[in-house]
Design an enzyme around this catalytic site. Structure first.
Site, short mmCIF file in Angstrom:
data_model
loop_
_atom_site.label_atom_id
_atom_site.label_comp_id
_atom_site.label_asym_id
_atom_site.label_seq_id
_atom_site.Cartn_x
_atom_site.Cartn_y
_atom_site.Cartn_z
N HIS A 235 6.10 -32.10 -15.75
CA HIS A 235 6.17 -33.62 -15.02
C HIS A 235 5.22 -34.16 -15.93
CE1 HIS A 235 5.42 -36.65 -11.97
NE2 HIS A 235 6.25 -37.02 -12.55
N ASN B 169 3.13 -37.39 -6.88
CA ASN B 169 3.95 -38.39 -6.13
C ASN B 169 3.76 -38.21 -4.79
OD1 ASN B 169 5.00 -40.04 -8.12
ND2 ASN B 169 6.82 -38.56 -8.46
N SER C 225 10.30 -35.44 -10.85
CA SER C 225 8.75 -35.95 -10.27
C SER C 225 8.87 -35.58 -8.93
CB SER C 225 8.66 -37.28 -10.40
OG SER C 225 10.03 -38.14 -9.87
N GLU D 277 1.88 -32.67 -15.20
CA GLU D 277 1.76 -31.86 -14.10
C GLU D 277 2.87 -30.49 -14.25
OE1 GLU D 277 1.59 -33.06 -9.54
OE2 GLU D 277 3.32 -33.81 -10.48
#
Length: 286
Positions: A144, A194, A123, A156
């Site tokens: 991800h 993130n 991440s 992702e």
């Protein structure tokens, strides 16, 4: 490189929350899955989590009992990395530590056929750095998944410095075949999700610690005021405060002081109050 039609068996490294979720959704779409972890107890725990998740789908009439049984039958667990030799695509979902991931990818590079794509569920960590541990950096990509994997629609796709565009395209196709929707990010710290999410959570923790509002009103204000499904403190509990702290520390190291972890977040983790998984974080859970 193998195409989507060539993928029959998916290898998953890591049987934790993310790994068993990825194994489940792959098996639900008809793929054979080999899920590996370093100890049998971890593998067993991952299989139990899959059983619990499938049982919930059955209770909600979203899956028949026969279909759930078929999904279980397509997943095998192992502690031997060599058992991933037959995989047509591998997704690593181990602990979020660079040295651990690089060791895993170096081993996978030897075990797997030379045309197999090796994906990481990281991440925050650099795809390029992970890929450099292999002799096939062009076949390494970020996949991800979001937590919980069987429920969340987003995946992702993260492209490293050497990732072949065809590998990125295959990653989109594979995720979409699992019923997911995708977006793509360059290999920058935190990627899209993130990089934006962690400072949002971190600022929510800081606002609570500074007495801006009660934790309930902070979460209520964000859900009602911005139409997100969950406020920052509640979401942090669901993700795991240790996971949030680790991600924020990584962003702080890479991007500077604007990502400095909130003091209360560090204190909660030091106390062992990690959120829903420990029964106590910003809130208490059964």
């Amino acid at each position: 490189m193998r195409g989507l039609s060539d993928i029959e068996t998916v290898g998953v490294v890591g049987a934790g929350t993310m790994g068993n979720g990825i194994a489940q959704v792959a098996a639900q779409q008809g793929y054979e899955v080999v899920m590996r972890d370093i100890e049998q107890s971890f593998v067993d725990r991952g299989m139990d989590a899959i059983d619990d998740s499938l049982a919930q789908f059955v209770r909600k009439d979203e899956l028949s009992e026969d279909d759930a049984d078929a999904v279980r039958a397509r997943i095998s667990g192992t502690t031997d990395l060599e058992d991933l030799a037959a995989a047509d695509l591998v997704v690593e979902a181990a602990v979020e530590e660079m040295d651990v991931k690089r060791d895993i990818f170096a081993d996978l590079d030897e075990v797997c056929e030379s045309d197999v794509v090796l994906a990481t569920n990281t991440s925050t960590l650099s795809i390029t750095t992970i890929a450099a541990a292999t002799e096939r950096p062009e076949l390494v990509v970020g996949l991800h998944f979001m937590n919980p994997v069987p429920i969340m629609k987003g995946v992702e796709i993260v492209v490293g410095e050497r990732t072949d565009p065809a590998v990125a395209n295959l990653s989109h196709e594979f995720a979409e075949d699992l019923g997911k929707e995708t977006w793509e990010s360059d290999d920058k710290p935190g990627f899209v999700t993130n990089r934006i999410l962690m400072p949002w959570i971190n600022e929510g923790v800081r606002a609570y610690d500074e007495g801006v509002a009660t934790k309930e009103d902070i979460d209520r204000g964000m859900t009602l005021g911005t139409n997100v499904p969950m406020g920052p403190l509640q979401l942090a509990d669901h993700i795991g405060l240790d996971v949030c702290l680790h991600a924020t520390k990584t962003l702080h190291e890479e991007l500077g002081d604007r990502y400095t972890p909130a003091y209360l977040l560090k204190r909660k983790v030091e106390a062992g109050d990690l959120g829903k998984k420990t029964g106590r974080g910003f809130y208490e859970y059964d």
